[in-house]
Design a protein around this motif. Structure first.
Motif, PDB file in Angstrom:
ATOM      1  N   LYS A   6      70.517  68.721  42.636  1.00  9.91           N
ATOM      2  CA  LYS A   6      71.563  69.568  43.209  1.00  9.91           C
ATOM      3  C   LYS A   6      72.511  70.067  42.126  1.00  9.91           C
ATOM      4  CE  LYS A   6      71.625  67.400  47.754  1.00  9.91           C
ATOM      5  NZ  LYS A   6      72.391  66.583  48.710  1.00  9.91           N
ATOM      6  N   VAL A   7      72.868  69.171  41.223  1.00  6.93           N
ATOM      7  CA  VAL A   7      73.763  69.544  40.127  1.00  6.93           C
ATOM      8  C   VAL A   7      73.095  70.604  39.252  1.00  6.93           C
ATOM      9  CG1 VAL A   7      74.906  68.713  38.022  1.00  6.93           C
ATOM     10  CG2 VAL A   7      75.058  67.398  40.143  1.00  6.93           C
ATOM     11  N   ARG A   8      71.820  70.405  38.960  1.00 12.16           N
ATOM     12  CA  ARG A   8      71.092  71.381  38.146  1.00 12.16           C
ATOM     13  C   ARG A   8      71.030  72.737  38.851  1.00 12.16           C
ATOM     14  NH1 ARG A   8      66.877  71.186  34.001  1.00 12.16           N
ATOM     15  NH2 ARG A   8      65.810  73.181  34.061  1.00 12.16           N
ATOM     16  N   PHE A   9      70.727  72.728  40.150  1.00 10.87           N
ATOM     17  CA  PHE A   9      70.653  73.953  40.942  1.00 10.87           C
ATOM     18  C   PHE A   9      71.984  74.706  40.888  1.00 10.87           C
ATOM     19  CE2 PHE A   9      71.034  76.431  44.809  1.00 10.87           C
ATOM     20  CZ  PHE A   9      69.781  77.016  44.959  1.00 10.87           C
ATOM     21  N   LEU A  10      73.078  73.993  41.160  1.00  3.59           N
ATOM     22  CA  LEU A  10      74.399  74.622  41.157  1.00  3.59           C
ATOM     23  C   LEU A  10      74.791  75.121  39.767  1.00  3.59           C
ATOM     24  CD1 LEU A  10      76.343  72.224  43.548  1.00  3.59           C
ATOM     25  CD2 LEU A  10      75.667  74.592  43.989  1.00  3.59           C
ATOM     26  N   THR A  11      74.436  74.360  38.740  1.00  3.15           N
ATOM     27  CA  THR A  11      74.743  74.763  37.369  1.00  3.15           C
ATOM     28  C   THR A  11      73.976  76.024  36.995  1.00  3.15           C
ATOM     29  OG1 THR A  11      75.154  72.462  36.772  1.00  3.15           O
ATOM     30  CG2 THR A  11      74.766  73.997  34.961  1.00  3.15           C
ATOM     31  N   GLU A  12      72.693  76.075  37.324  1.00  2.50           N
ATOM     32  CA  GLU A  12      71.892  77.265  37.038  1.00  2.50           C
ATOM     33  C   GLU A  12      72.447  78.479  37.782  1.00  2.50           C
ATOM     34  OE1 GLU A  12      67.934  76.183  38.242  1.00  2.50           O
ATOM     35  OE2 GLU A  12      67.507  75.146  36.354  1.00  2.50           O
ATOM     36  N   ALA A  13      72.778  78.289  39.064  1.00  2.00           N
ATOM     37  CA  ALA A  13      73.315  79.400  39.860  1.00  2.00           C
ATOM     38  C   ALA A  13      74.635  79.893  39.270  1.00  2.00           C
ATOM     39  CB  ALA A  13      73.507  78.963  41.313  1.00  2.00           C
ATOM     40  N   ALA A  14      75.495  78.977  38.863  1.00  2.00           N
ATOM     41  CA  ALA A  14      76.787  79.356  38.286  1.00  2.00           C
ATOM     42  C   ALA A  14      76.607  80.089  36.957  1.00  2.00           C
ATOM     43  CB  ALA A  14      77.656  78.116  38.091  1.00  2.00           C
ATOM     44  N   MET A  15      75.673  79.632  36.151  1.00  2.00           N
ATOM     45  CA  MET A  15      75.430  80.298  34.868  1.00  2.00           C
ATOM     46  C   MET A  15      74.896  81.722  35.079  1.00  2.00           C
ATOM     47  SD  MET A  15      73.978  77.082  32.631  1.00  2.00           S
ATOM     48  CE  MET A  15      73.041  78.119  31.571  1.00  2.00           C
ATOM     49  N   ILE A  16      73.994  81.870  36.025  1.00  2.00           N
ATOM     50  CA  ILE A  16      73.448  83.205  36.319  1.00  2.00           C
ATOM     51  C   ILE A  16      74.553  84.113  36.850  1.00  2.00           C
ATOM     52  CG2 ILE A  16      71.876  84.467  37.860  1.00  2.00           C
ATOM     53  CD1 ILE A  16      69.983  81.958  37.520  1.00  2.00           C
TER      54      ILE A  16
END
Length: 173
Positions: A6-16
């Motif tokens: 979940k953390v990875r998903f949110l981090t990737e989405a935020a970076m994009i």
């Protein structure tokens, strides 16, 4: 989904979202108006690689359109903050859905939803915001937005896809 996923998903989405926003806001003369070519739209190919790109692109578009409005660059007005972003979000979902459809190894079909949806939706927003309803002007605006999207989302998106695929496969060139 595990907590780390979940953390990875949110981090990737935020970076994009952040990258999309920066690429859009840094070049307002190219990204808002009747003739537009958002370099950030090359990122619309990312749902082919990762599901986190779908919310990332949506949030990035919301932020970009809001900042563009605050800067006085977004001629489509406040409506573009949500409606334009919904077009980008819907296009990202379709890109993700069609990610496995390939022509000569390239996800060409996946690059077309941003072109078509933004041409239709943003073309309509621009027409109504600037002129009121006029079918001929809508056709012109839709074609202009679609042409810019074809350059950035399809052209730029396929270049980004090839570069990322090579990087993921460890290729040098």
């Amino acid at each position: 989904m595990k907590k780390t996923e979940k953390v990875r998903f949110l981090t990737e989405a935020a970076m994009i979202a952040a990258i999309y926003c920066v690429l859009t806001v840094c070049l307002p003369f190219m990204t808002f108006g009747q003739v537009q070519c958002r370099i950030a739209e090359a990122l619309t190919v990312l749902p082919v690689f990762m599901p986190s790109a779908v919310p990332g692109l949506f949030v990035g578009c919301v932020l970009s359109n809001a900042i563009g409005l605050a800067m006085g660059a977004n001629v489509a007005g406040a409506l573009d903050i949500l409606v334009g972003a919904l077009a980008t979000g819907a296009a990202a979902l379709l890109t993700r859905k069609w990610r496995n459809v390939r022509f000569r190894g390239l996800p060409i079909l996946s690059t077309l939803p941003p072109v078509l949806l933004n041409a239709l939706v943003v073309g309509l927003e621009l027409t109504v915001a600037l002129y009121g309803w006029d079918m001929r002007l809508y056709a012109v605006n839709a074609l202009a937005v679609g042409a810019g999207e074809l350059i950035s989302a399809t052209g730029g998106g396929l270049i980004l896809y090839i570069a990322l695929r090579r990087r993921m496969n460890g290729e040098k060139r």
